[in-house]
Scaffold this active site. Structure first.
Site, PDB file in Angstrom:
ATOM      1  CG  HIS A 133      -7.647  15.935  33.721  1.00 60.34           C
ATOM      2  ND1 HIS A 133      -6.697  16.156  34.695  1.00 60.34           N
ATOM      3  CD2 HIS A 133      -8.644  15.230  34.318  1.00 60.34           C
ATOM      4  CE1 HIS A 133      -7.089  15.606  35.824  1.00 60.34           C
ATOM      5  NE2 HIS A 133      -8.275  15.032  35.622  1.00 60.34           N
TER       6      HIS A 133
ATOM      7  CD  GLU B 189      -8.778  18.902  35.507  1.00 58.62           C
ATOM      8  OE1 GLU B 189      -9.822  18.579  34.882  1.00 58.62           O
ATOM      9  OE2 GLU B 189      -8.449  18.377  36.586  1.00 58.62           O
TER      10      GLU B 189
END
Length: 283
Positions: A155, A257
């Site tokens: 992330h 991500e």
């Protein structure tokens, strides 16, 4: 300093490893979540980490590179984004490879990992720093007796300088699911820019993406074992409601991500999986 170095340190109460190159590039990784918190290259910070991030171990850290594993978001029975990002990993070692250096962390989760995930697994994170480049590699091994499937993501929160001119190139014309608008299907028109909330899932591009802002250009690529790319920015309205971000932080970051979402990755006992995301300063 004549070669890359790794040193243990405490940062804001977190046990971390700081990796440094002779040219001044550096990266800081916390044992909590095996989370990259800082990456400096060419004198600039490249990772966004919120000044309001909770760093006492009671919640996931807002910024850097949280490891979402073995579940992405709320797509399963585990807490949002799985358990790895809220667990202390074991620092293993750092190895110098010429002008680069790789540090490794390991997370052994004995069965049952969770009431709704009764499996044993081992996850490893390798962080490789070289001049102008950061590579983050997540791997997973089924150490139990039963098969399981997982989803996940790196992330990655990237710093943005100059929100009015920042743009992510390389997804023009690509189809995506728009989670900010009820997972409606859409097609990317032009580059991704900051402004409204962005929460989109794209198929992985065969070519690197390029984040352009006032600081220059950053190339972002990912292995094929990460079949999706998520792009996220809360925008002004949502950002105000996030307690661990400042109201204007949406102007200073963009998440790009590397992810495995739509098709969970199946691992039979003894099987191994591995995938990397590579960030490179090119201008």
């Amino acid at each position: 300093m004549t070669q890359p170095q790794a040193a243990r340190e405490v940062w804001r109460g977190l046990a971390c490893t700081r990796i440094t190159l002779p040219n001044g590039d550096s990266v800081r990784v916390s044992d909590f979540g095996a989370q990259v918190l800082s990456w400096r290259s060419r004198g600039h910070e490249r990772m966004f980490c919120s000044e309001r991030a909770v760093v006492d171990g009671s919640a996931a850290i807002r910024g850097g590179v949280p490891v979402c594993f073995p579940q992405f978001n709320a797509r399963g029975p585990l807490p949002k984004h799985g358990l790895a990002r809220r667990t202390t990993w074991q620092y293993q070692s750092a190895e110098v490879q010429g002008e680069a250096i790789t540090a490794r962390w390991q997370w052994d989760a004995a069965a049952p990992l969770h009431t709704d995930f009764p499996h044993a697994l081992r996850a490893e994170l390798a962080v490789t720093l070289s001049a102008d480049q950061l590579q983050i590699t997540l791997s997973a091994t089924n150490t139990g007796d039963t098969a399981f499937a997982f989803t996940g993501a790196l992330h990655t929160y990237l710093v943005v300088q100059g929100a009015d001119m920042a743009a992510l190139h390389g997804l023009e014309g690509a189809a995506f699911w728009d989670a900010a608008k009820g997972f409606a299907p859409a097609v990317q028109q032009g580059a991704v820019a900051l402004g409204e909330e962005v929460d989109r899932v794209y198929a992985r591009s065969s070519q690197p993406l390029e984040l352009c802002d006032a600081a220059g250009r950053l190339c972002i690529s990912q292995d094929a074992a990460w079949p999706e790319t998520v792009v996220w920015n809360p925008g002004p309205a949502l950002c105000i409601s996030l307690g661990d971000m400042q109201p204007t932080d949406w102007m200073r970051m963009l998440c790009v991500e590397a992810a495995a979402i739509n098709q969970p990755v199946a691992l039979h006992p003894g099987q191994h999986w591995q995938a990397a995301q590579i960030l490179q300063v090119v201008g």
